[in-house]
Design a protein around this motif. Structure first.
Motif, short mmCIF file in Angstrom:
data_model
loop_
_atom_site.label_atom_id
_atom_site.label_comp_id
_atom_site.label_asym_id
_atom_site.label_seq_id
_atom_site.Cartn_x
_atom_site.Cartn_y
_atom_site.Cartn_z
N ILE A 40 0.84 -1.20 0.00
CA ILE A 40 0.00 0.00 0.00
C ILE A 40 0.88 1.25 0.00
CG2 ILE A 40 -1.65 1.32 1.37
CD1 ILE A 40 -2.85 -1.33 2.28
N GLY A 41 1.96 1.22 0.76
CA GLY A 41 2.89 2.35 0.75
C GLY A 41 3.48 2.58 -0.63
N GLY A 42 3.81 1.50 -1.33
CA GLY A 42 4.32 1.65 -2.68
C GLY A 42 3.28 2.25 -3.62
N ALA A 43 2.01 1.84 -3.44
CA ALA A 43 0.95 2.41 -4.27
C ALA A 43 0.77 3.90 -3.99
CB ALA A 43 -0.35 1.66 -4.02
N LEU A 44 0.88 4.29 -2.71
CA LEU A 44 0.77 5.70 -2.37
C LEU A 44 1.93 6.51 -2.94
CD1 LEU A 44 -0.36 5.43 1.36
CD2 LEU A 44 -1.77 6.07 -0.59
N LEU A 45 3.09 5.87 -3.08
CA LEU A 45 4.24 6.59 -3.62
C LEU A 45 4.14 6.80 -5.12
CD1 LEU A 45 7.16 7.68 -3.04
CD2 LEU A 45 7.97 5.39 -3.66
N MET A 46 3.35 5.99 -5.83
CA MET A 46 3.34 6.01 -7.29
C MET A 46 3.04 7.39 -7.88
SD MET A 46 4.05 4.39 -9.94
CE MET A 46 4.31 2.80 -9.13
N PRO A 47 2.03 8.15 -7.41
CA PRO A 47 1.81 9.48 -8.02
C PRO A 47 3.02 10.40 -7.88
CG PRO A 47 -0.09 8.82 -6.71
CD PRO A 47 1.00 7.84 -6.41
N TYR A 48 3.66 10.37 -6.71
CA TYR A 48 4.84 11.21 -6.52
C TYR A 48 5.99 10.74 -7.42
CZ TYR A 48 2.16 12.15 -2.27
OH TYR A 48 1.17 12.45 -1.38
N HIS A 107 7.08 5.17 5.41
CA HIS A 107 6.15 4.15 4.90
C HIS A 107 6.22 4.05 3.38
CE1 HIS A 107 1.70 2.81 4.34
NE2 HIS A 107 2.53 1.81 4.17
N VAL A 108 6.08 5.19 2.70
CA VAL A 108 6.06 5.12 1.24
C VAL A 108 7.45 4.82 0.70
CG1 VAL A 108 4.08 6.66 1.09
CG2 VAL A 108 6.39 7.62 1.00
N GLY A 109 8.52 5.25 1.39
CA GLY A 109 9.88 4.94 0.92
C GLY A 109 10.15 3.45 0.98
N LEU A 110 9.95 2.83 2.16
CA LEU A 110 10.14 1.38 2.26
C LEU A 110 9.14 0.64 1.39
CD1 LEU A 110 10.81 0.94 6.09
CD2 LEU A 110 12.46 0.81 4.22
N GLY A 111 7.90 1.16 1.34
CA GLY A 111 6.90 0.51 0.50
C GLY A 111 7.25 0.53 -0.96
N GLY A 112 7.83 1.66 -1.42
CA GLY A 112 8.24 1.72 -2.82
C GLY A 112 9.35 0.72 -3.13
N VAL A 113 10.31 0.59 -2.21
CA VAL A 113 11.41 -0.37 -2.43
C VAL A 113 10.89 -1.80 -2.44
CG1 VAL A 113 13.55 -1.26 -1.47
CG2 VAL A 113 13.13 1.20 -1.50
N ILE A 114 10.09 -2.16 -1.43
CA ILE A 114 9.59 -3.53 -1.35
C ILE A 114 8.63 -3.82 -2.50
CG2 ILE A 114 8.28 -5.14 0.07
CD1 ILE A 114 11.09 -4.56 1.08
N PHE A 118 12.86 8.62 -7.69
CA PHE A 118 12.52 8.21 -6.32
C PHE A 118 12.95 9.28 -5.32
CE2 PHE A 118 13.44 5.86 -2.40
CZ PHE A 118 12.23 5.21 -2.21
N ALA A 119 14.13 9.87 -5.56
CA ALA A 119 14.64 10.91 -4.67
C ALA A 119 13.77 12.17 -4.74
CB ALA A 119 16.08 11.25 -5.03
N TYR A 120 13.22 12.47 -5.92
CA TYR A 120 12.31 13.61 -6.02
C TYR A 120 10.96 13.31 -5.35
CZ TYR A 120 15.29 16.24 -9.27
OH TYR A 120 16.32 16.95 -9.83
N ALA A 121 10.53 12.04 -5.41
CA ALA A 121 9.19 11.69 -4.91
C ALA A 121 9.09 11.81 -3.39
CB ALA A 121 8.83 10.28 -5.35
N LEU A 122 10.13 11.43 -2.68
CA LEU A 122 10.05 11.40 -1.22
C LEU A 122 9.80 12.79 -0.60
CD1 LEU A 122 12.75 8.77 -0.22
CD2 LEU A 122 10.26 8.50 -0.34
N PRO A 123 10.51 13.85 -1.00
CA PRO A 123 10.20 15.17 -0.41
C PRO A 123 8.78 15.64 -0.69
CG PRO A 123 12.35 15.21 -1.47
CD PRO A 123 11.70 13.93 -1.88
N MET A 124 8.27 15.34 -1.88
CA MET A 124 6.89 15.73 -2.18
C MET A 124 5.91 14.98 -1.27
SD MET A 124 6.80 16.16 -6.32
CE MET A 124 7.57 14.57 -6.70
N ALA A 125 6.17 13.70 -1.02
CA ALA A 125 5.32 12.94 -0.11
C ALA A 125 5.38 13.51 1.30
CB ALA A 125 5.73 11.47 -0.12
N THR A 126 6.58 13.93 1.71
CA THR A 126 6.73 14.51 3.05
C THR A 126 5.90 15.77 3.20
OG1 THR A 126 8.98 13.61 3.18
CG2 THR A 126 8.41 15.39 4.69
#
Length: 417
Positions: free
Chosen positions: A18-26, A111-118, A54-62
């Motif tokens: 679920i965390g990976g799915a939440l990361l997808m838009p970012y 959550h979304v960082g680890l979720g994206g990796v897994i 991936f590095a750009y996505a994490l700050p936007m999620a934060t």
């Protein structure tokens, strides 16, 4: 295998997906950013570009997780899927303070960082591991250039080890997912748990609930308890003279009827006052005050010598009502525990900015029996006085039992206004 594939491990794995799915838009926005200054590279096939996206996505999620509603949504998912211990609860409600929002944002990013990796490992490694396990059995897989160098795959010992290699990949993936899930479960109480502000708010709510319960207990004890004590004494006296004095019995029954009818009205008043606090209703009865003191003394079942000093009209309504309840409880104690030889002396004086109550009753001839659950009357009197900023005292004085109460005419709440 339970730590890797048990029910809790599967739920935590789902939480990571679920965390990976939440990361997808970012992540998609990140690919657009990377593609804007590296148009010659395919972002979806270049690992370096994927890492940059991936590095750009994490700050936007934060940043988006700083919204107050991010915390209850994250807490609900973590509470359902992370398998948290019951002794480490998560916070309820939106994040109202800066500290709570920062913690929620840190949790969401983790959550979304680890979720994206897994999630990426799951999508890529599972089909690859299945294909490796199928190498000895399907020649088409060995001919595929995607599986590596064909000459190496044709060796017998490589084909024999291929199923074990595929299983090892899946076990390694399960281990990574279990470790990531355990990390999230360990950090959830820290990042999504109640902050000091949340604990203070919960303590204030609990204190308000206890105050309502204590007020209900005091009102019922003083109003209904007093009436029941009087009814009990009147019924007992009527029973003793049932055959010898019918007129007294008739008068006692009349008094019992009037007392119970009046008590039902007082009970409605008490519940109305509490309901007024709950829903903000207006126009409800305010309860008896010092103006009803003469009626209380006339029907209390005891001879009372009453002395009044000062102007009772100068007493505010809140103080007057609490004073009435204090006198009522004092008379109830005199009914239950006092001696019968002398009258009760009551003095109510108004002056010097305070209302003073002094109630003297004869001491009992023998110690009063201990009632289960009893002994709360004096505590209720002390609580009433304390809420108004006053004080009380009770004890033996010159061979009698004395109850005193000193209530300021201007309560702390009125002084603040």
């Amino acid at each position: 295998m339970r730590p890797l594939l048990g029910r809790r491990a599967r739920q935590r794995w789902l939480h990571l997906i679920i965390g990976g799915a939440l990361l997808m838009p970012y992540f998609l926005v990140g690919t657009v950013i990377v593609g804007s200054y590296r148009p010659e590279a395919d972002v979806f096939t270049s690992p370096a570009n994927q890492l940059m996206a991936f590095a750009y996505a994490l700050p936007m999620a934060t940043v988006t997780a700083l919204l107050p509603l991010a915390r209850p949504l994250s807490a609900a998912a973590a509470r359902a899927l992370c398998g948290l211990p019951p002794d480490r609860p998560l916070a309820d409600g939106p994040a109202r303070t800066r500290q709570a929002r920062v913690r929620s944002a840190a949790w969401f990013t983790l959550h979304v960082g680890l979720g994206g990796v897994i999630s990426g490992m799951t999508l890529a490694l599972v089909p690859f591991a299945v294909a490796v396990m199928g190498l000895p059995f399907f020649a088409a897989l060995r001919d595929s250039s995607a599986m590596g160098v064909p000459e190496a795959l044709d060796r017998a010992w490589v084909l024999a080890l291929a199923p074990f290699a595929g299983i090892a990949m899946l076990v390694a993936l399960s281990g990574c997912a279990a470790a990531a899930g355990a990390l999230l479960a360990n950090r959830a109480p820290v990042l999504l748990g109640p902050t000091p502000h949340d604990r203070l708010a919960a303590a204030e709510r609990r204190a308000a609930e206890l105050a309502v319960r204590n007020r209900l207990a005091r009102e019922l004890h003083d109003s209904v308890g007093h009436a029941l004590s009087a009814v009990t004494l009147q019924a007992g006296a009527a029973r003793r003279v049932l055959d010898s004095d019918p007129e007294f019995v008739r008068a006692a029954l009349t008094a019992i009827e009037e007392t119970t009818r009046r008590t039902v009205g007082e009970l409605d008043t008490v519940l109305g006052l509490l309901r007024k606090d709950d829903d903000g209703a207006r126009g409800l009865p305010s309860g008896p005050g010092l103006d009803a003191l003469d009626g209380l003394l006339a029907r209390c079942g005891l001879p009372v010598a009453h002395t009044a000093e000062g102007d009772p009209g100068a007493v505010p309504g809140t103080v007057s009502r609490e004073a009435y309840r204090i006198v009522q409880e004092g008379l109830s104690n005199a009914l239950r525990h006092g001696g019968r030889g002398e009258p009760v002396r009551l003095r109510v004086s108004v002056g010097a900015g305070e209302l003073r109550i002094v109630l003297d009753s004869p001491l009992p001839e023998r110690p009063a029996p201990v009632r289960p659950g009893g002994g709360r009357g004096l505590l209720g009197i002390a609580e009433r006085a304390l809420l108004l900023g006053g004080r009380t005292g009770a004890g033996e004085h010159e061979g009698r039992w004395r109850l005193t109460a000193r209530l300021p005419l201007h309560t702390p709440a009125q002084e603040q206004r």
